[in-house]
Design an enzyme around this catalytic site. Structure first.
Site, PDB file in Angstrom:
ATOM      1  N   SER A  13       0.855  -1.184   0.000  1.00  0.00           N
ATOM      2  CA  SER A  13       0.000   0.000   0.000  1.00  0.00           C
ATOM      3  C   SER A  13       0.896   1.240   0.000  1.00  0.00           C
ATOM      4  O   SER A  13       2.111   1.138   0.152  1.00  0.00           O
ATOM      5  CB  SER A  13      -0.907  -0.021   1.224  1.00  0.00           C
ATOM      6  N   GLU A 150     -10.125  -7.975   3.090  1.00  0.00           N
ATOM      7  CA  GLU A 150     -11.144  -6.922   3.078  1.00  0.00           C
ATOM      8  C   GLU A 150     -11.547  -6.466   1.682  1.00  0.00           C
ATOM      9  O   GLU A 150     -12.684  -6.081   1.452  1.00  0.00           O
ATOM     10  CB  GLU A 150     -10.609  -5.699   3.815  1.00  0.00           C
ATOM     11  N   THR A 189      11.427  -7.269 -11.000  1.00  0.00           N
ATOM     12  CA  THR A 189      10.053  -7.340 -11.498  1.00  0.00           C
ATOM     13  C   THR A 189       9.212  -8.413 -10.801  1.00  0.00           C
ATOM     14  O   THR A 189       8.018  -8.501 -11.031  1.00  0.00           O
ATOM     15  CB  THR A 189      10.043  -7.629 -13.014  1.00  0.00           C
ATOM     16  N   LYS A 190       9.844  -9.221  -9.977  1.00  0.00           N
ATOM     17  CA  LYS A 190       9.113 -10.352  -9.380  1.00  0.00           C
ATOM     18  C   LYS A 190       7.894  -9.923  -8.554  1.00  0.00           C
ATOM     19  O   LYS A 190       6.821 -10.530  -8.684  1.00  0.00           O
ATOM     20  CB  LYS A 190      10.081 -11.215  -8.546  1.00  0.00           C
ATOM     21  N   GLY A 354      -7.857  20.967  14.521  1.00  0.00           N
ATOM     22  CA  GLY A 354      -7.425  19.960  15.477  1.00  0.00           C
ATOM     23  C   GLY A 354      -8.495  19.708  16.520  1.00  0.00           C
ATOM     24  O   GLY A 354      -9.558  20.349  16.513  1.00  0.00           O
ATOM     25  N   CYS A 381     -10.095  26.671  11.568  1.00  0.00           N
ATOM     26  CA  CYS A 381     -10.993  25.900  12.427  1.00  0.00           C
ATOM     27  C   CYS A 381     -10.540  25.924  13.893  1.00  0.00           C
ATOM     28  O   CYS A 381     -10.768  26.911  14.577  1.00  0.00           O
ATOM     29  CB  CYS A 381     -11.156  24.488  11.889  1.00  0.00           C
ATOM     30  N   PHE A 382      -9.845  24.894  14.381  1.00  0.00           N
ATOM     31  CA  PHE A 382      -9.340  24.930  15.743  1.00  0.00           C
ATOM     32  C   PHE A 382      -8.395  26.123  15.900  1.00  0.00           C
ATOM     33  O   PHE A 382      -8.367  26.777  16.943  1.00  0.00           O
ATOM     34  CB  PHE A 382      -8.604  23.624  16.036  1.00  0.00           C
ATOM     35  N   GLY A 383      -7.638  26.410  14.861  1.00  0.00           N
ATOM     36  CA  GLY A 383      -6.732  27.564  14.869  1.00  0.00           C
ATOM     37  C   GLY A 383      -7.501  28.879  15.014  1.00  0.00           C
ATOM     38  O   GLY A 383      -7.028  29.823  15.656  1.00  0.00           O
ATOM     39  N   HIS A 506     -12.893  25.488   6.588  1.00  0.00           N
ATOM     40  CA  HIS A 506     -11.648  24.936   6.038  1.00  0.00           C
ATOM     41  C   HIS A 506     -11.504  25.330   4.561  1.00  0.00           C
ATOM     42  O   HIS A 506     -11.935  24.584   3.688  1.00  0.00           O
ATOM     43  CB  HIS A 506     -11.662  23.408   6.126  1.00  0.00           C
ATOM     44  N   GLU A 508      -9.043  25.165   2.747  1.00  0.00           N
ATOM     45  CA  GLU A 508      -8.103  24.300   2.027  1.00  0.00           C
ATOM     46  C   GLU A 508      -8.795  23.258   1.148  1.00  0.00           C
ATOM     47  O   GLU A 508      -8.237  22.813   0.144  1.00  0.00           O
ATOM     48  CB  GLU A 508      -7.136  23.605   2.999  1.00  0.00           C
TER      49      GLU A 508
HETATM   50  N1  GLN Z   1     -12.213  20.741  17.745  1.00  0.00           N
HETATM   51  C1  GLN Z   1     -12.856  21.874  17.155  1.00  0.00           C
HETATM   52  C2  GLN Z   1     -14.352  21.674  16.998  1.00  0.00           C
HETATM   53  O1  GLN Z   1     -14.822  20.557  17.022  1.00  0.00           O
HETATM   54  C3  GLN Z   1     -12.226  22.221  15.816  1.00  0.00           C
HETATM   55  C4  GLN Z   1     -12.435  21.178  14.783  1.00  0.00           C
HETATM   56  C5  GLN Z   1     -11.491  21.296  13.605  1.00  0.00           C
HETATM   57  O2  GLN Z   1     -10.457  21.943  13.672  1.00  0.00           O
HETATM   58  N2  GLN Z   1     -11.798  20.637  12.515  1.00  0.00           N
HETATM   59  O3  GLN Z   1     -15.078  22.603  16.834  1.00  0.00           O
END
Ligand code: GLN
Length: 541
Positions: A13, A150, A189-190, A354, A381-383, A506, A508
């Site tokens: 993988s 699986e 190549t095996k 986070g 987000c968490f930031g 987000h 990104e």
């Molecule tokens: N932990 C935070 C929340 O749940 C931020 C989530 C995140 O960063 N995706 O709101």
């Protein structure tokens, strides 16, 4: 018309099946075809949302709130399409549905079995998604490698699908590894031979072999693989290591993959146009300026955890003629002033999303440092939430916190969303997916997006506590983006700071090569500005 290209991995993988599948899609698009993609994940989870990012890397979020394996992000970025949660099929979903139907009595007294009941459902899900997508070609990537217990029902279902469809409508691509033994320096190549044997035992004869190797496949290795694996030599494609993953479609096309697929699937020749993609990749690769970004997080040893952020930074760097160097800073190591001083040399500080308490104080310290030292800062987000905590503390609300980190904080500036208070199940229950955001005119956010209404993707349970909004605003924090009803804070910025911006969403996830997410574009521009000043400073000094 619906054609299927089925990707099955072999040997080991982690060979980049997702990127290879996405690249095949890009090649077929460049030949004038509408393409969509499905990712099959053979785990029992219903989706990736409950999986620890240490295990599988980032959880990618789609517009409709799907929490999916990171390969979905490759598909969206390479194909420039927005996919939905239906494009991800897991064992958990399939078995869940089969068991539900059995309880309902839908199987009318039959013994319910993997073949045909599970495999039938897999085929019908694949066909349904393909036909609903308005595409002409559907790529199906089977997760795992041939031989995994699986993956078996899925591989079997794909074999059946190829039997039921016309021969020219289904092509199998097998991705393998050709290692080089250091002692003799020869491409071996095996492992590929064994992998193909395993696939043949499952009743599937691959049409195309894509072989990963450190360096281009030698003619000798190609010949050998062709002979032993019963695949024409020109269908043995070399996918050697490259620095920029966005180059892969170009590489595979040069190897003849596009022509092969057109031929094998009996597709009409609609010409070929890959020049736009090529120029995007070339602009990325030609840049010589470098900006350095400090990414402060907790999963720093697993860069895949923040895959879409890395990619968004690359996209933004590409269009700004620079390259980005990302350094992972362990938030737990940021305790003392001298730890923080390490951040001085960076052109920008990014605190990504986070969960949980671990490392949160280090992230807060990094945000404070960015604010006080005027270093471009982007919080996601968490930031974003921790930027609010940091600002509240510095504005006199000592030990302010998020209740996610400290449920007993005297100042819960970040708290559970009201609708989350009753939620007891973990899977699929966050505030997820695309939500509209209103942006205040005259703000930095407005300059970045150039419009008042945007839609961005979310994945969170906590939000800015409405009780504190007025206090924070009075102290100088600006909430320049809000939900449509005005209750939820979505973007914050600090007027007067060089670049201090954070988003509850987000950005990104919607960034694409050549079309970076606006927030990343602006962050990279600010970082570039700082890098230039640093150079000037050095020359002057
Ligand atoms: N932990 C935070 C929340 O749940 C931020 C989530 C995140 O960063 N995706 O709101």
């Amino acid at each position: 018309m619906m054609k299927y290209v089925i990707m099955i991995g072999g040997v080991i993988s982690g060979l980049g099946k997702g990127i290879t599948t996405a690249s095949i899609g890009r090649i077929l698009q460049s030949r004038g075809y509408r393409v969509t993609a499905i990712k099959i994940d053979p785990y029992l989870n219903c989706d990736a949302g409950t999986i620890n990012p240490f295990e599988h890397g980032e959880i990618f979020v789609t517009d409709d709130g799907g929490e999916i394996d990171l390969d979905m992000g490759h598909y969206e970025r390479f194909l420039d399409v927005n996919l939905t949660k239906k494009h991800n099929i897991t064992t958990g979903q399939i078995y869940g549905e089969v068991i539900r139907r059995e309880r309902k009595g839908d199987y009318l007294g039959q013994t319910v079995q993997i073949i045909p009941h599970v495999t039938d459902l897999i085929k019908s899900r694949v066909r349904q998604v393909a036909s609903e997508s308005n595409a002409e070609i559907c790529l199906v990537e089977v997760g795992g490698t041939v031989g995994d217990i699986e993956s078996m029902p899925f591989i079997e279902a794909m074999r059946q699908l190829s039997l039921e469809e016309k021969r020219e409508d289904v092509a199998f691509v097998h991705l393998t590894l050709v290692p080089i033994l250091d002692v003799v320096g020869e491409q071996k190549t095996k492992p590929t031979q064994h992998s193909v044997k395993q696939l043949l035992a499952a009743g599937i004869s691959p049409d195309i072999l894509i072989c990963r190797s450190r360096i281009p496949l030698s003619e000798n290795a190609k010949r050998k693989i062709s002979l032993f694996c019963n695949v024409p030599e020109r269908a043995v494609i070399s996918a050697h290591d490259i620095e920029n993953v966005y180059r892969l479609p170009l590489l595979l096309d040069e190897e003849g993959l596009g022509d092969l697929l057109i031929e094998r699937l009996c597709l009409e020749d609609r010409g070929k146009n890959i020049s736009r993609w090529k120029s995007i990749v070339e602009q990325m690769d030609q840049a010589t300026k470098i900006i350095r970004i400090a990414m402060v997080g907790k999963y720093i040893r697993f860069p895949d955890t923040y895959l879409s952020i890395n990619e968004a930074l690359k996209h933004a760097a590409g269009v700004n003629d620079c390259k980005v160097e990302i350094d992972w800073i362990d938030a737990e190591g940021l305790r003392m002033d001298e730890d923080l001083d390490r951040l001085r040399g960076y052109d920008g500080i990014l605190v990504p999303g986070g969960f949980g308490q671990r490392g949160s104080e280090g992230k807060i310290a990094a945000i404070k440092y960015a604010r006080e030292q005027s270093i471009p800062f982007l919080g996601l987000c968490f930031g974003f939430q921790l930027a609010v905590v940091e600002f509240a503390r510095s504005a006199g609300l000592k030990s302010a916190n998020s209740t996610e980190i400290d449920p007993r904080t005297p100042y819960p500036v970040i708290d559970l969303l009201p609708e989350q208070k009753k939620v007891s199940e973990m899977g699929g229950t966050m505030r997820l997916g695309a939500q509209e955001v209103r942006i205040a005119k005259g703000s930095l956010a407005f300059r970045i997006y150039g419009k008042e209404r945007i839609s961005e993707r979310h994945r969170h349970r906590y939000e800015v506590n409405p009780r504190y909004i007025e206090r924070l605003t009075k102290k100088g924090l600006r909430f320049s983006g809000k939900s449509v009803d005005g209750r939820r804070m979505e973007i914050l910025e600090l007027p007067g700071h060089k670049f201090f911006l954070a988003t509850q969403f987000h950005p990104e996830f919607k960034s694409r090569p050549g079309k970076p997410a606006p927030v990343f574009d602006a962050f990279v521009k600010a970082a570039l500005e700082r890098a230039k000043l640093a150079v000037k400073g050095k020359t002057a000094g």
